[in-house]
Motif scaffolding. Sequence first.
Motif, PDB file in Angstrom:
ATOM      1  N   THR A  30       6.407   4.389 -15.151  1.00  0.00           N
ATOM      2  CA  THR A  30       5.155   3.641 -15.228  1.00  0.00           C
ATOM      3  C   THR A  30       3.964   4.557 -14.976  1.00  0.00           C
ATOM      4  N   ILE A  31       4.086   5.399 -13.965  1.00  0.00           N
ATOM      5  CA  ILE A  31       2.993   6.321 -13.644  1.00  0.00           C
ATOM      6  C   ILE A  31       2.760   7.302 -14.784  1.00  0.00           C
ATOM      7  N   VAL A  32       3.845   7.882 -15.294  1.00  0.00           N
ATOM      8  CA  VAL A  32       3.709   8.841 -16.406  1.00  0.00           C
ATOM      9  C   VAL A  32       3.121   8.146 -17.629  1.00  0.00           C
ATOM     10  N   GLY A  33       3.604   6.943 -17.928  1.00  0.00           N
ATOM     11  CA  GLY A  33       3.072   6.186 -19.068  1.00  0.00           C
ATOM     12  C   GLY A  33       1.595   5.876 -18.905  1.00  0.00           C
ATOM     13  N   THR A  34       1.215   5.518 -17.672  1.00  0.00           N
ATOM     14  CA  THR A  34      -0.194   5.213 -17.412  1.00  0.00           C
ATOM     15  C   THR A  34      -1.062   6.452 -17.569  1.00  0.00           C
ATOM     16  N   LEU A  39      -4.888   9.571 -20.784  1.00  0.00           N
ATOM     17  CA  LEU A  39      -5.255  10.799 -21.504  1.00  0.00           C
ATOM     18  C   LEU A  39      -5.481  10.533 -22.990  1.00  0.00           C
ATOM     19  N   ILE A  40      -4.557   9.826 -23.614  1.00  0.00           N
ATOM     20  CA  ILE A  40      -4.696   9.531 -25.045  1.00  0.00           C
ATOM     21  C   ILE A  40      -5.929   8.653 -25.293  1.00  0.00           C
ATOM     22  N   GLY A  41      -6.117   7.650 -24.452  1.00  0.00           N
ATOM     23  CA  GLY A  41      -7.292   6.782 -24.576  1.00  0.00           C
ATOM     24  C   GLY A  41      -8.588   7.549 -24.399  1.00  0.00           C
ATOM     25  N   SER A  42      -8.597   8.486 -23.452  1.00  0.00           N
ATOM     26  CA  SER A  42      -9.791   9.297 -23.225  1.00  0.00           C
ATOM     27  C   SER A  42     -10.099  10.178 -24.426  1.00  0.00           C
ATOM     28  N   VAL A  43      -9.064  10.788 -24.990  1.00  0.00           N
ATOM     29  CA  VAL A  43      -9.272  11.650 -26.161  1.00  0.00           C
ATOM     30  C   VAL A  43      -9.792  10.832 -27.339  1.00  0.00           C
ATOM     31  N   ILE A  44      -9.204   9.682 -27.588  1.00  0.00           N
ATOM     32  CA  ILE A  44      -9.653   8.836 -28.695  1.00  0.00           C
ATOM     33  C   ILE A  44     -11.075   8.345 -28.452  1.00  0.00           C
TER      34      ILE A  44
END
Length: 113
Positions: A30-34, A39-44
């Motif tokens: 869960t932590i890794v997924g979050t 990170l992906i959301g920030s890049v997008i």
Amino acid sequence: MEIGLLFINWLCVEAQHCEKTGDISNVFSTIVGTVVGILIGSVISWWVYNRQQKTADNQDKTLKHVEELGIKQEHILEKVQAFEVKHNDMLNTILTLDKKIDSLLESKKYESK
């Protein structure tokens, strides 16, 4: 189980490695997924913001160029109008001279008869 123990043993991702703290593989996933999601959301989000900023800058440049063209067009229009006024004055002067010449020719024509 304390929350602090969950974060202490980061290498405990499988049940066989988690003898003291217990199985925290679900918590770790869960932590890794979050974190990966953040990170992906920030890049997008950054990419979308960057594209929108570049588009807004281009629109501002285009609007500024259009305003400059409008100002130049107004200046040219004023010059054309001034030229038109001078042209009309010259035309009226020429027509007046033409009438005077015609009247002089008519008067000479009657004098010569």
